[in-house]
Design a protein around this motif. Structure first.
Motif, short mmCIF file in Angstrom:
data_model
loop_
_atom_site.label_atom_id
_atom_site.label_comp_id
_atom_site.label_asym_id
_atom_site.label_seq_id
_atom_site.Cartn_x
_atom_site.Cartn_y
_atom_site.Cartn_z
N ASP A 77 90.81 -41.27 -26.25
CA ASP A 77 91.82 -40.25 -25.93
C ASP A 77 92.21 -39.41 -27.14
N SER A 78 91.57 -39.65 -28.28
CA SER A 78 91.94 -38.94 -29.51
C SER A 78 91.16 -37.64 -29.66
N ARG A 79 91.68 -36.81 -30.54
CA ARG A 79 91.03 -35.55 -30.90
C ARG A 79 91.24 -35.35 -32.40
N VAL A 80 90.29 -34.68 -33.01
CA VAL A 80 90.48 -34.22 -34.38
C VAL A 80 90.63 -32.71 -34.26
N LEU A 81 91.85 -32.24 -34.48
CA LEU A 81 92.15 -30.82 -34.34
C LEU A 81 91.90 -30.11 -35.66
N LYS A 82 91.16 -29.03 -35.59
CA LYS A 82 90.84 -28.24 -36.78
C LYS A 82 92.08 -27.46 -37.20
N ILE A 83 92.40 -27.53 -38.47
CA ILE A 83 93.50 -26.75 -39.02
C ILE A 83 92.90 -25.46 -39.56
N ASP A 84 93.36 -24.32 -39.04
CA ASP A 84 92.79 -23.04 -39.45
C ASP A 84 93.34 -22.61 -40.82
N GLN A 85 92.87 -21.48 -41.32
CA GLN A 85 93.26 -21.01 -42.65
C GLN A 85 94.75 -20.69 -42.75
N ASP A 86 95.42 -20.50 -41.61
CA ASP A 86 96.85 -20.25 -41.60
C ASP A 86 97.68 -21.51 -41.37
N GLY A 87 97.02 -22.68 -41.35
CA GLY A 87 97.73 -23.95 -41.19
C GLY A 87 98.07 -24.30 -39.75
N ARG A 88 97.40 -23.65 -38.80
CA ARG A 88 97.69 -23.88 -37.38
C ARG A 88 96.62 -24.75 -36.73
N VAL A 89 97.04 -25.43 -35.66
CA VAL A 89 96.11 -26.15 -34.80
C VAL A 89 96.32 -25.65 -33.37
N TYR A 143 93.99 -35.83 -37.05
CA TYR A 143 93.61 -36.89 -36.12
C TYR A 143 94.81 -37.19 -35.24
N CYS A 144 94.64 -37.10 -33.92
CA CYS A 144 95.78 -37.35 -33.03
C CYS A 144 95.34 -37.88 -31.67
N TYR A 145 96.31 -38.54 -31.00
CA TYR A 145 96.09 -39.14 -29.69
C TYR A 145 97.44 -39.28 -29.01
N PRO A 146 97.46 -39.39 -27.67
CA PRO A 146 98.74 -39.60 -26.99
C PRO A 146 99.36 -40.93 -27.43
N ALA A 147 100.65 -40.91 -27.75
CA ALA A 147 101.35 -42.13 -28.14
C ALA A 147 101.19 -43.17 -27.02
N LEU A 148 101.17 -44.42 -27.41
CA LEU A 148 100.90 -45.47 -26.44
C LEU A 148 101.98 -45.60 -25.37
N ASP A 149 103.24 -45.37 -25.71
CA ASP A 149 104.31 -45.62 -24.74
C ASP A 149 105.42 -44.57 -24.75
N ALA A 161 104.72 -38.35 -26.40
CA ALA A 161 104.51 -37.72 -27.70
C ALA A 161 103.05 -37.88 -28.10
N ILE A 162 102.68 -37.16 -29.15
CA ILE A 162 101.35 -37.27 -29.74
C ILE A 162 101.51 -37.91 -31.11
N ASP A 163 100.77 -38.99 -31.36
CA ASP A 163 100.71 -39.58 -32.69
C ASP A 163 99.67 -38.82 -33.48
N ALA A 164 99.97 -38.52 -34.73
CA ALA A 164 99.05 -37.72 -35.54
C ALA A 164 99.09 -38.18 -36.99
N GLY A 165 98.00 -37.92 -37.68
CA GLY A 165 97.94 -38.27 -39.09
C GLY A 165 96.57 -38.03 -39.64
N GLY A 166 96.27 -38.77 -40.69
CA GLY A 166 95.02 -38.59 -41.39
C GLY A 166 94.29 -39.89 -41.61
#
Length: 159
Positions: free
Chosen positions: A82-94, A37-43, A46-51
């Motif tokens: 403005d958020s996205r949920v990026l899929k993590i592939d089998q190799d741990g990449r987004v 789960y991520c979105y552009p940082a407010l100020d 950067a991109i804020d990301a987490g779960g």
């Protein structure tokens, strides 16, 4: 501590994919989060990301505002529209979306900076500037860091 800690730098591949640090993926897995789960940082650039815990913290923050107030609308747009949920592939990449790469200035490498509850994704030189400024600011506050000047989070007095 079961949070996002440390700093990692990973290269993007030719398709714009980047490996999420294994330690960060482990935290996401323990939270039951299948994507990032991520979105552009407010100020910041950067991109804020987490779960799950980040999403819960956002919902908790928004609950302090009247549902249809201007502040609620503004924050919910920033946190959700403005958020996205990026899929993590089998190799741990987004796959970093182009709009996120533009906001951050990320080119061929991404820096992942742990922040406990969440982490941020940066272009390295911008992060190093931010890190330097943050340390200078902390030095100026050092004398007051040990004082308890406000009630603990979650108490009635804090609301």
């Amino acid at each position: 501590m079961d949070g996002f800690v440390a700093t990692y730098i990973n290269r993007l591949d030719a398709k714009g994919r980047v490996s999420v640090p294994a330690a960060f993926r482990a935290v996401l897995a323990r939270e039951g989060q299948e994507g990032l789960y991520c979105y552009p940082a407010l100020d910041l650039p950067a991109i804020d990301a987490g779960g799950v815990r980040l999403q819960e913290a956002i919902a908790d923050q928004l609950s302090d505002f009247e549902t249809f107030s201007e502040d609620y609308e503004t924050l919910s747009t920033a946190f959700y529209a403005d958020s996205r949920v990026l899929k993590i592939d089998q190799d741990g990449r987004v796959m970093l979306p182009e709009e996120f790469r533009e906001v951050t200035g990320i080119g061929d490498a991404a820096l992942f900076a742990g922040q406990g509850l969440k982490f941020q994704i940066w272009e390295e030189s911008r992060f190093r500037e931010r890190q330097k400024a943050a340390r200078e600011h902390l030095r100026s506050l050092k004398g007051s860091l040990g004082r308890k000047s406000r009630p603990a989070r979650g108490t009635e007095e804090a609301r």
